[in-house]
Design a protein around this motif. Structure first.
Motif, mmCIF file in Angstrom:
data_model
loop_
_atom_site.group_PDB
_atom_site.id
_atom_site.type_symbol
_atom_site.label_atom_id
_atom_site.label_comp_id
_atom_site.label_asym_id
_atom_site.label_seq_id
_atom_site.Cartn_x
_atom_site.Cartn_y
_atom_site.Cartn_z
ATOM 1 N N CYS A 1 0.798 -1.231 0.000
ATOM 2 C CA CYS A 1 0.000 0.000 0.000
ATOM 3 C C CYS A 1 0.830 1.281 0.000
ATOM 4 O O CYS A 1 0.423 2.284 -0.600
ATOM 5 N N ALA A 2 1.974 1.292 0.679
ATOM 6 C CA ALA A 2 2.759 2.529 0.801
ATOM 7 C C ALA A 2 4.095 2.450 0.067
ATOM 8 O O ALA A 2 4.937 3.331 0.228
ATOM 9 N N GLU A 3 4.303 1.438 -0.738
ATOM 10 C CA GLU A 3 5.602 1.276 -1.405
ATOM 11 C C GLU A 3 5.877 2.394 -2.403
ATOM 12 O O GLU A 3 4.980 2.913 -3.057
ATOM 13 N N MET B 1 9.048 4.371 1.059
ATOM 14 C CA MET B 1 7.602 4.505 1.244
ATOM 15 C C MET B 1 7.130 5.933 0.988
ATOM 16 O O MET B 1 7.870 6.892 1.215
ATOM 17 N N SER B 2 5.863 6.059 0.551
ATOM 18 C CA SER B 2 5.209 7.356 0.383
ATOM 19 C C SER B 2 3.705 7.115 0.242
ATOM 20 O O SER B 2 3.260 5.969 0.124
ATOM 21 N N ALA C 1 2.074 16.342 3.812
ATOM 22 C CA ALA C 1 2.551 16.434 5.188
ATOM 23 C C ALA C 1 3.958 17.012 5.271
ATOM 24 O O ALA C 1 4.777 16.841 4.361
ATOM 25 N N ASN C 2 4.235 17.655 6.390
ATOM 26 C CA ASN C 2 5.589 18.136 6.643
ATOM 27 C C ASN C 2 6.527 16.989 6.970
ATOM 28 O O ASN C 2 7.714 17.025 6.638
ATOM 29 N N ALA C 3 5.968 15.944 7.614
ATOM 30 C CA ALA C 3 6.792 14.787 7.962
ATOM 31 C C ALA C 3 5.919 13.600 8.335
ATOM 32 O O ALA C 3 4.780 13.763 8.786
ATOM 33 N N ALA C 4 6.471 12.408 8.128
ATOM 34 C CA ALA C 4 5.882 11.174 8.625
ATOM 35 C C ALA C 4 7.046 10.318 9.117
ATOM 36 O O ALA C 4 8.075 10.212 8.444
ATOM 37 N N TYR D 1 10.686 11.392 0.397
ATOM 38 C CA TYR D 1 9.427 12.028 -0.010
ATOM 39 C C TYR D 1 9.187 13.257 0.858
ATOM 40 O O TYR D 1 8.605 14.244 0.401
ATOM 41 N N TYR D 2 9.617 13.184 2.128
ATOM 42 C CA TYR D 2 9.368 14.258 3.086
ATOM 43 C C TYR D 2 10.586 15.133 3.354
ATOM 44 O O TYR D 2 10.450 16.332 3.592
#
Length: 555
Positions: A124-126, A142-143, A184-187, A202-203
């Motif tokens: 799902c997040a690959e 991931m993203s 988002a700014n971060a995860a 990505y972040y």
């Protein structure tokens, strides 16, 4: 004379109205700054992975006054909140809470799914176009790119011209990335290979200094050194089964799945193990506090959003089941962690200045062995032998090798290219599959997903399958298992069905503009984002199908 009197009376009336208006404006200006919207300093969303709704009350007498009890007594609870789709998995739940949408629209139909164009399973997040930030492993590739719509966190960023900060935190990558949204700014998520919290390019290109410093502490080691024993005397866990049950799964290195669990065995060797203990929730909420302080969340003129997911409850639930002492102890410890977290928010932001909500991505079935032990319906199911048998029949009858590629997400996925190349009868193959599935122990029904509208199913089930079906990513046949049955082995449990034990979830709001109360009206997971949008006076996410919980918003 009469005309002069009327003019004089009108002048007095105008003066009184004008004075009243000025007084009202002056009073209103004391409440909020002119030209600004009335919003909370910070929104905190907490998703507790695998939290069945009944956990709010099952251990109520043992909860502290400041944790779950505070949430229930000070907050507003939509007691009858359900997941409106199937299958009910982690990625789907997090995506649907924050998009206010369903898998058919947001595209997150499972933790994994088969992509016919790529001809492989997709996570799902690959995202192989990004790199890991914070470790040298592949855990950061991931993203949120596979999520097809915006989230409520995205909409907050848009509404404030990207001045609001949004941060996602979870042990699981999907529990952090999907709620945090696209902008988002971060995860941040936990790398079980290194024991560090990581992110992806990505972040950001590197972790902020505060996170680097936090990782150096290796907080997990502190808990590994303690082992895992019960918080209270073990004979006081009267809401649970006895400790040693053959249907609970033991850890590597353990003789039996019993307390105390020897975590020292894994110290410095296997950080993944922290996820299967209540301490995984403790370090998650501790990091949430660190993020609030380091990023000054809620300290600016715009509303910020912190999306947190506690995942340890899911790992513990899978391994031991809902009736285990381990599950009870995990929730009693989480209750204390939650009390500390609320106290931190009160001290940092001021009570009533933040909006908090709690929900879950799914529930869980009782362990099959527990159901058998107590003469209740239930069991386990595997589609591997069914697929093997059907593929043998299809090869003999239609000359198609491996006509069924896989079975996942309660779906059968056909190899359309091979079937077309052999000029085989696809419709007949589907009919054969459905007929065969219906004869298998534990199977309640099976349906052709392309003919769902004409299928004889209860409307609730038809709605759940329809909401979970994405034409680009779903399979061909969907099968329903009987109540209490799930795909799995002889130990532990799982989730994924439409049944209330998997789909009935908590939904509680507390804090800013929330008055204590409850409603037993039926609501859905998708209503959470719609409610937040109404309260914050921002646009709903782009795929939102939910409706505001008006019992809360109209208080």
């Amino acid at each position: 004379m009469k005309r002069i009197y009327l003019l004089f009376a009108a002048l007095i009336l105008f003066t009184q109205v004008s004075t009243a208006q000025k007084k009202a404006i002056k009073n209103e200006s004391k409440k909020e700054n002119p030209g600004t919207l009335n919003r909370p300093k910070l929104v905190v969303g907490l998703v507790i992975d695998q939290m069945r709704w009944d956990y709010l009350y099952r251990y109520y007498s043992r909860y502290t006054n400041g944790g779950f009890k505070r949430l229930i007594n000070e907050g507003f609870s939509a007691e009858n909140t359900f997941i409106p789709y199937t299958p009910t998995y982690t990625a789907c739940g997090h995506a649907s809470i924050y998009t206010g949408s369903v898998p058919s629209i947001n595209g997150i139909i499972g933790n994994d799914w088969y992509d016919p164009q790529l001809q492989r399973s997709v996570y799902c997040a690959e995202d192989t176009t990004v790199k890991t930030v914070g470790s040298n492993t592949a855990a950061g590739l991931m993203s949120p790119k596979n999520m097809l719509v915006t989230t409520i966190t995205d909409e907050l960023r848009l509404a404030t011209n990207f001045k609001s900060k949004v941060i996602g935190i979870s042990l699981k990558d999907r529990g952090s990335i999907l709620p945090a949204g696209h902008s988002a700014n971060a995860a941040y998520w936990f790398d079980g290979q290194t024991g560090d919290w990581i992110s992806s390019t990505y972040y950001m290109n590197q972790l902020p200094a505060w996170m680097q410093d936090y990782n150096k502490k290796k907080e997990a080691d502190k808990f590994f050194a303690q082992n895992w024993n019960t918080l209270y005397p073990i004979d006081s866990y009267t809401q649970s089964t006895s400790d040693n049950k053959v249907y609970e799964r033991k850890n590597r290195g353990e003789e039996n799945p019993v307390f105390p669990h020897p975590l020292k065995l894994y110290m410095g060797k296997n950080y993944e193990m922290i996820k299967s203990t209540p301490y995984g929730n403790t370090i998650t909420l501790d990091l949430a506090k660190q993020a609030i302080a380091a990023e000054n969340l809620g300290q600016n003129n715009t509303t910020d959003f912190l999306a947190v997911s506690c995942s340890a409850t899911d790992y513990v639930g899978h391994q031991y089941g809902p009736n285990s002492i381990e599950a009870e102890d995990t929730y009693l410890r989480l209750d204390k962690d939650l009390e500390a977290f609320f106290n931190y928010l009160d001290n940092k932001l001021g009570k009533g200045n933040y909006l908090f909500f709690l929900s879950a991505d799914h529930g869980a079935a009782h362990v099959a062995g527990f159901m058998t032990e107590n003469k209740l319906p239930g069991g386990t199911f595997s589609d591997a032998n069914i697929i093997k048998t059907l593929n043998a029949q299809f090869e003999e009858k239609f000359k198609v090798k491996k006509a069924i590629i896989t079975g996942m997400n309660s779906q059968i996925v056909f190899n359309h290219d091979a079937i077309k190349k052999a000029n085989a009868d696809y419709e007949q193959m589907k009919t054969m599959t459905i007929d065969y599935l219906k004869k298998q122990p534990g199977v309640m029904n099976a349906v052709d997903l392309s003919k769902l509208s004409s299928t004889t199913l209860p409307e609730r089930l038809k709605m759940a399958v329809t909401n979970g079906y994405n034409a680009r990513r779903s399979g061909d046949i969907y099968y329903f298992l009987q109540s209490g049955y799930f795909s799995g082995g002889s130990t532990g449990t799982t989730h994924g069905s439409w049944n209330p034990y998997d789909s009935h979830i908590p939904c509680v709001f507390m804090g800013w503009k929330v008055k204590a109360g409850k409603t037993n009206k039926t609501h859905y997971m998708t209503d959470i984002s719609a409610t937040l949008a109404a309260m914050l006076q921002i646009q709903m996410p782009s795929g939102c199908v939910g409706e505001p919980i008006t019992e809360l918003t109209h208080q």
